[in-house]
Design an enzyme around this catalytic site. Sequence first.
Site, PDB file in Angstrom:
ATOM      1  N   GLY A 133      42.181  42.878  47.083  1.00  0.00           N
ATOM      2  CA  GLY A 133      41.498  42.683  45.599  1.00  0.00           C
ATOM      3  C   GLY A 133      42.886  43.451  44.553  1.00  0.00           C
ATOM      4  N   PHE A 189      43.637  46.033  43.497  1.00  0.00           N
ATOM      5  CA  PHE A 189      43.519  47.550  44.108  1.00  0.00           C
ATOM      6  C   PHE A 189      44.624  47.144  45.353  1.00  0.00           C
ATOM      7  CE2 PHE A 189      42.878  52.086  44.414  1.00  0.00           C
ATOM      8  CZ  PHE A 189      43.536  52.238  45.378  1.00  0.00           C
ATOM      9  N   ASP A 220      32.256  45.176  37.301  1.00  0.00           N
ATOM     10  CA  ASP A 220      32.355  44.042  38.288  1.00  0.00           C
ATOM     11  C   ASP A 220      31.695  43.492  39.212  1.00  0.00           C
ATOM     12  OD1 ASP A 220      34.377  41.981  38.678  1.00  0.00           O
ATOM     13  OD2 ASP A 220      35.803  43.451  40.079  1.00  0.00           O
TER      14      ASP A 220
END
Length: 364
Positions: free
Chosen positions: A47, A49, A164
Amino acid sequence: MASWFCCGKVSNRSRRGKEQPTWRVFSLKELHSATNNFNYDNKLGEGSFGSVYWGQLWDGSQIAVKRLKVWSNRAETEFTVELEILARIRHKNLLSLRGYCEEGQERLIVYEYMQNLSLHSHLHGHHSFECSLDWNLRMNIAIGSAEGIVYLHHQARPRIIHRDIKSSNVLLDSDFKARVADFGFAKLIPDWATHVSTRVKGTIGYLAPEYAMLGKANESCDVYSFGVLLLELASGRRPTEKLSSTVRRSIVDWALPLVCEKKFSEIADPRLNGNYVEEELKRVVLVGLMCVQDLPEKRPTMLDVVELLKGESRDRFSHIENSDMFRNPLAAEINNGTSLTDDRLDCISEEKELERPLRENAEL
């Protein structure tokens, strides 16, 4: 950076009369060993991150390790926020923290390992061809994930908005019970505040219009995202589909005309082969559409959503079923596409989920 976490300041606040979740500080050496040096074959997903890896500790227990991709102030903030949120919460439908590691510029968060990966992987990814999600499992996932969000909105103090909610952030344990995960974008809302104004973050197809356009976030933004998730769960379709290189059609714009024409069977995921409870399918779809109304004040709360999904409010559901928004198919077809321009994509990500077979989960 995260010395506040080591000192237990947040963890003490998270107790509130409940048993404190067990977490600890991991060494980088220990996590290298557990993940086979973050081997590509151990990668579960990726993702904004960074990447998530499967690992196994010396005692045989399995873990999932989220590893910061590139150190930056922004990534450091998301790392700190997620740790603080995870230290505050404990609910059977929220992913639990096992610990973290902070050495040099390495930032890692360690979670429970969810044997059945994400809802996204079963609807659109590596496991989608297996058709392992029957209707009963889908209903349990819908209600379980909704109850996890109820905890964030109505029981946590201060209140927490996730920002999210999406299928790749709903993880499934060995019994396919839902765990809402990934709190890197989450925000704490004081009791006196009606919303927070913030930079827009999230995933195309799940964003409430007032949040995407104005950056105003509160619980109703999560409700909108969850409504999209319900439609996704019922239909097996992605939140958006490309109609051309510049235009997408949302799952909402696809489903609403069918509902107005009472064609619920055409909404049901074909992989179910007609094996679903008609009344429950209708309930999931109508509640989903109520959640994605443009005006946030018209959306139900997550408490309402759980009640409706469980069929505990027949009178209210009957009122919803007869709502004007489900009576005019022509009006429903007016907005048949959403144009998205590149200048918004610096804050809003595409859904890009990497699912690995993970040695075909031979351990499971």
